[in-house]
Design a protein around this motif. Structure first.
Motif, mmCIF file in Angstrom:
data_model
loop_
_atom_site.group_PDB
_atom_site.id
_atom_site.type_symbol
_atom_site.label_atom_id
_atom_site.label_comp_id
_atom_site.label_asym_id
_atom_site.label_seq_id
_atom_site.Cartn_x
_atom_site.Cartn_y
_atom_site.Cartn_z
ATOM 1 N N ILE A 22 -5.368 -6.336 -6.547
ATOM 2 C CA ILE A 22 -6.363 -5.299 -6.268
ATOM 3 C C ILE A 22 -7.381 -5.808 -5.256
ATOM 4 C CG2 ILE A 22 -8.308 -4.014 -7.263
ATOM 5 C CD1 ILE A 22 -6.611 -3.717 -9.815
ATOM 6 N N LEU A 23 -7.836 -7.060 -5.422
ATOM 7 C CA LEU A 23 -8.763 -7.659 -4.459
ATOM 8 C C LEU A 23 -8.144 -7.698 -3.060
ATOM 9 C CD1 LEU A 23 -10.169 -10.749 -6.433
ATOM 10 C CD2 LEU A 23 -11.276 -8.539 -6.085
ATOM 11 N N LEU A 79 0.817 -1.209 0.000
ATOM 12 C CA LEU A 79 0.000 0.000 0.000
ATOM 13 C C LEU A 79 0.856 1.267 0.000
ATOM 14 C CD1 LEU A 79 -2.818 -1.035 2.502
ATOM 15 C CD2 LEU A 79 -2.942 -0.923 0.002
ATOM 16 N N ALA A 95 -0.238 0.907 -5.701
ATOM 17 C CA ALA A 95 -1.484 1.674 -5.635
ATOM 18 C C ALA A 95 -1.539 2.743 -6.727
ATOM 19 C CB ALA A 95 -1.645 2.312 -4.259
ATOM 20 N N THR A 98 -5.698 -5.894 -1.724
ATOM 21 C CA THR A 98 -5.464 -4.595 -1.085
ATOM 22 C C THR A 98 -6.756 -3.967 -0.566
ATOM 23 O OG1 THR A 98 -5.564 -3.504 -3.256
ATOM 24 C CG2 THR A 98 -3.381 -4.081 -2.409
ATOM 25 N N GLN A 99 -7.899 -4.510 -0.968
ATOM 26 C CA GLN A 99 -9.187 -3.999 -0.492
ATOM 27 C C GLN A 99 -9.769 -4.841 0.636
ATOM 28 O OE1 GLN A 99 -11.456 -4.047 -4.131
ATOM 29 N NE2 GLN A 99 -10.518 -2.172 -4.921
ATOM 30 N N ASP A 100 -9.034 -5.856 1.067
ATOM 31 C CA ASP A 100 -9.523 -6.770 2.109
ATOM 32 C C ASP A 100 -8.773 -6.504 3.416
ATOM 33 O OD1 ASP A 100 -10.204 -8.953 3.754
ATOM 34 O OD2 ASP A 100 -10.473 -10.272 2.035
ATOM 35 N N VAL A 101 -9.475 -6.019 4.418
ATOM 36 C CA VAL A 101 -8.834 -5.642 5.683
ATOM 37 C C VAL A 101 -8.336 -6.853 6.458
ATOM 38 C CG1 VAL A 101 -10.155 -3.519 5.894
ATOM 39 C CG2 VAL A 101 -11.065 -5.634 6.887
ATOM 40 N N TYR A 105 -9.863 -14.791 -3.476
ATOM 41 C CA TYR A 105 -8.475 -14.379 -3.696
ATOM 42 C C TYR A 105 -7.885 -15.021 -4.949
ATOM 43 C CZ TYR A 105 -9.379 -13.347 1.184
ATOM 44 O OH TYR A 105 -9.952 -12.905 2.350
#
Length: 286
Positions: A242-243, A141, A146, A245-248, A193
């Motif tokens: 991309i998936l 990140l 990004a 980096t959007q998953d906490v 994932y």
């Protein structure tokens, strides 16, 4: 007094196991799921070597060789090969069709020793020049990924997610794919994932990801003959990353990669990894 060595399957007794097998091996496999084998000195009744296997819950008919080692004073006498041969025969009688052996190490010399032992005993390399790259999410990140992905859509048009393992495209992929190691089966990939390159409603490329605790492990990308382009490889990586980096839930990403070309593509996307290890992966058919 030293006697001859016999090989046996041994019961998982904690105090005995930790004297022969590394604690991290026992912890990672679990005593209940593991098959332990020992090389025993007939005179002293002491364990002088050991091997650990488990049955794969991802690939039907496969077992995993996690560890095999012989006490230093018993090496170069064929004890390791004898132990391995006994273990493989035992696993075969229990229904195993082939055994997978994977090893990673910081020092390539250690891998060469393991590789030579395995190939001398009938194992065949599955991949060559393999690396295991580890990235922390904050590294990704806070790096160039990004920025590179902002507004990126065109190259990802053919990449999709498939939530249902019983989707007809996955069924057809498994039927057409003779290489069992790339088959898409329950347990060896997580739809959240993973990404699939689809052409004419057919999967011709796949990147499988599996969540383990807070780490997602990305296997090497599969590309069908005729579709082995750097662009498709890169697009599959971009889609899945991309998936992620959007998953906490995801804190770490581990990427399996073979070949310098693919390694350079990952480096151009993510920069240098936080950790890098050499790896070997082999199979022995029983």
């Amino acid at each position: 007094m030293r006697g001859s060595v016999v090989c046996k399957k041994i019961a998982p007794v904690g105090e005995v196991l930790v004297k022969v097998f590394p604690t991290e091996i026992i912890d990672s496999v679990g005593e209940e799921d593991a098959h332990f084998f020992g090389a025993i000195d007939t005179a002293t009744r002491a364990l002088r070597g050991g091997g650990v296997f488990s049955v794969s819950d991802e690939i039907e008919g496969a077992a995993l060789l996690h560890y095999i080692n012989v006490a230093e004073s018993y090496r170069n006498e064929g004890v390791g090969s004898k132990l391995l041969d006994y273990s493989l025969k035992s696993m075969k009688s229990a229904g195993t069709k082939y055994v997978l052996y994977r090893e990673t190490a910081d020092n390539p010399i250690n891998l060469i020793i393991s590789y030579n032992f395995a190939t001398d005993n009938g194992f065949i390399p599955i991949v060559e020049n393999e690396k295991i790259l580890s990235y922390k999410m904050e590294t990704i990140l806070g790096g160039k990924f990004a920025m590179k992905m902002m507004g990126k859509k065109d190259s990802l048009n053919n990449i999709i997610g498939i939530d249902d393992p019983k989707d007809n495209r996955i069924i057809k992929f498994n039927e057409d794919n003779s290489d069992v190691f790339y088959k898409l089966e329950k347990g060896n990939y997580d739809p959240c994932y993973s990404g699939f390159y689809v052409k004419d409603d057919k999967i011709v490329g796949a990147l499988r990801g599996v969540l383990r605790d807070k780490t997602v492990i990305l296997g090497d990308v599969y590309l069908e003959t005729g579709y082995e382009s750097d662009d498709i490889y890169t697009s599959l990586l971009e889609y899945v990353l991309i998936l992620l980096t959007q998953d906490v839930r995801v804190e770490n990403i581990v990427i399996q990669v073979t070949g310098e070309k693919r390694r350079s593509i990952i480096n151009s996307l993510l920069g240098e990894p936080d950790a890098e290890r050499n790896a070997i992966e082999l199979v022995r058919y029983l």
